[in-house]
Scaffold this active site. Structure first.
Site, PDB file in Angstrom:
ATOM      1  N   ILE A  85       0.778  -1.211   0.122  1.00  0.00           N
ATOM      2  CA  ILE A  85       0.163  -0.078   0.125  1.00  0.00           C
ATOM      3  C   ILE A  85       1.044   1.226   0.148  1.00  0.00           C
ATOM      4  O   ILE A  85       2.045   1.304   0.657  1.00  0.00           O
ATOM      5  CB  ILE A  85      -0.906   0.020   1.222  1.00  0.00           C
ATOM      6  CG1 ILE A  85      -1.962   1.514   1.265  1.00  0.00           C
ATOM      7  CG2 ILE A  85      -0.103   0.023   2.451  1.00  0.00           C
ATOM      8  CD1 ILE A  85      -3.104   1.148   2.316  1.00  0.00           C
ATOM      9  N   ALA A  86       0.469   2.304  -0.870  1.00  0.00           N
ATOM     10  CA  ALA A  86       1.283   3.379  -0.793  1.00  0.00           C
ATOM     11  C   ALA A  86       0.592   4.465  -1.151  1.00  0.00           C
ATOM     12  O   ALA A  86      -0.379   4.317  -2.191  1.00  0.00           O
ATOM     13  CB  ALA A  86       2.416   3.279  -1.919  1.00  0.00           C
ATOM     14  N   VAL A  87       0.839   5.672  -0.568  1.00  0.00           N
ATOM     15  CA  VAL A  87       0.219   7.118  -0.796  1.00  0.00           C
ATOM     16  C   VAL A  87       1.275   7.924  -1.143  1.00  0.00           C
ATOM     17  O   VAL A  87       2.238   8.043  -0.456  1.00  0.00           O
ATOM     18  CB  VAL A  87      -0.525   7.496   0.295  1.00  0.00           C
ATOM     19  CG1 VAL A  87      -1.348   8.911  -0.205  1.00  0.00           C
ATOM     20  CG2 VAL A  87      -1.733   6.718   0.655  1.00  0.00           C
ATOM     21  N   GLU A 119       2.471  -6.930   6.498  1.00  0.00           N
ATOM     22  CA  GLU A 119       3.768  -6.881   7.098  1.00  0.00           C
ATOM     23  C   GLU A 119       4.100  -5.251   7.043  1.00  0.00           C
ATOM     24  O   GLU A 119       3.870  -4.725   6.011  1.00  0.00           O
ATOM     25  CB  GLU A 119       4.913  -7.657   6.431  1.00  0.00           C
ATOM     26  CG  GLU A 119       4.781  -8.987   6.551  1.00  0.00           C
ATOM     27  CD  GLU A 119       5.360  -9.921   5.627  1.00  0.00           C
ATOM     28  OE1 GLU A 119       5.696  -9.326   4.615  1.00  0.00           O
ATOM     29  OE2 GLU A 119       5.437 -11.093   5.645  1.00  0.00           O
ATOM     30  N   ASN A 124       7.890   2.381  10.790  1.00  0.00           N
ATOM     31  CA  ASN A 124       6.853   3.133  10.191  1.00  0.00           C
ATOM     32  C   ASN A 124       5.571   3.356  11.192  1.00  0.00           C
ATOM     33  O   ASN A 124       4.783   2.866  11.081  1.00  0.00           O
ATOM     34  CB  ASN A 124       6.625   2.358   8.763  1.00  0.00           C
ATOM     35  CG  ASN A 124       5.538   3.244   8.014  1.00  0.00           C
ATOM     36  OD1 ASN A 124       5.171   4.451   8.488  1.00  0.00           O
ATOM     37  ND2 ASN A 124       5.550   2.964   6.817  1.00  0.00           N
ATOM     38  N   TYR A 131      -2.835   0.906  11.143  1.00  0.00           N
ATOM     39  CA  TYR A 131      -3.420  -0.516  11.078  1.00  0.00           C
ATOM     40  C   TYR A 131      -4.007  -0.746  12.592  1.00  0.00           C
ATOM     41  O   TYR A 131      -4.729  -1.451  12.590  1.00  0.00           O
ATOM     42  CB  TYR A 131      -2.184  -1.462  10.782  1.00  0.00           C
ATOM     43  CG  TYR A 131      -1.605  -1.197   9.489  1.00  0.00           C
ATOM     44  CD1 TYR A 131      -2.228  -0.722   8.419  1.00  0.00           C
ATOM     45  CD2 TYR A 131      -0.127  -1.286   9.394  1.00  0.00           C
ATOM     46  CE1 TYR A 131      -1.858  -0.623   6.893  1.00  0.00           C
ATOM     47  CE2 TYR A 131       0.357  -0.970   7.974  1.00  0.00           C
ATOM     48  CZ  TYR A 131      -0.580  -0.749   6.995  1.00  0.00           C
ATOM     49  OH  TYR A 131       0.292  -0.503   5.683  1.00  0.00           O
TER      50      TYR A 131
END
Length: 163
Positions: A85-87, A119, A124, A131
């Site tokens: 997942i990335a923004v 994971e 981070n 999460y």
């Protein structure tokens, strides 16, 4: 003397299922934060596999612009995992990651999936906080799983039951 201010307009985003048109943006966004970013070809291979799906996020009113974030998920039997997942940096802290994860959780719930795993780099903190707010709990740790600017970092293995 106090000067009143008005908050900035709330930015809104909408989600679409990932498709081949998103591949260049996915690779570009992934490159911003991962020491070993995935290429367009790697994303294309993953998207072509059975059980792999995801969503892209776009800003409302900017439909002609590329996605600002995405999530890629793999479903096998009754369990799923977040592959990545990335923004993009300009759109962080605006709820995009939350919306992407919520879309995956809703989709998996509709498919009667039992659990979702992921994971995350143990350094981070913003991702870990997200999460945890989404109901994930740590179920394991993998030492030296990621390489980042400070050197090797462990990965927290997290799980959320969906049943």
């Amino acid at each position: 003397m106090r000067i009143p201010f008005l908050p900035l307009r709330q930015r809104e985003f909408y989600l679409l299922p990932l498709d081949a048109r998103d591949l260049p943006s996915m690779a570009e966004i992934h490159q911003e934060d991962f020491s070993r970013p995935w290429s367009e070809e790697e994303f294309a291979t993953l998207l072509g596999q059975d059980g792999v799906f995801g969503f892209s996020a776009r800003e409302v009113g900017h439909g002609d612009k590329p996605p600002v974030g995405f999530v890629l998920t793999r479903l096998a039997a009754d369990e799923a995992e977040i592959l990545t997942i990335a923004v993009d940096r300009a759109h962080r802290r605006l709820g995009v990651g939350w919306q992407l994860m919520d879309a995956v959780l809703r989709d998996l719930h509709a498919r009667r999936t039992a659990a979702l795993f992921l994971e995350v780099d143990e350094t981070n903190a913003p991702a870990i906080a997200l999460y945890r707010r989404l109901g994930f709990i740590q179920v394991g740790r993998r030492p030296n799983y990621y390489a980042n600017s400070e050197g090797p970092a462990g990965a927290l293995v997290m799980r959320r039951d969906l049943g």
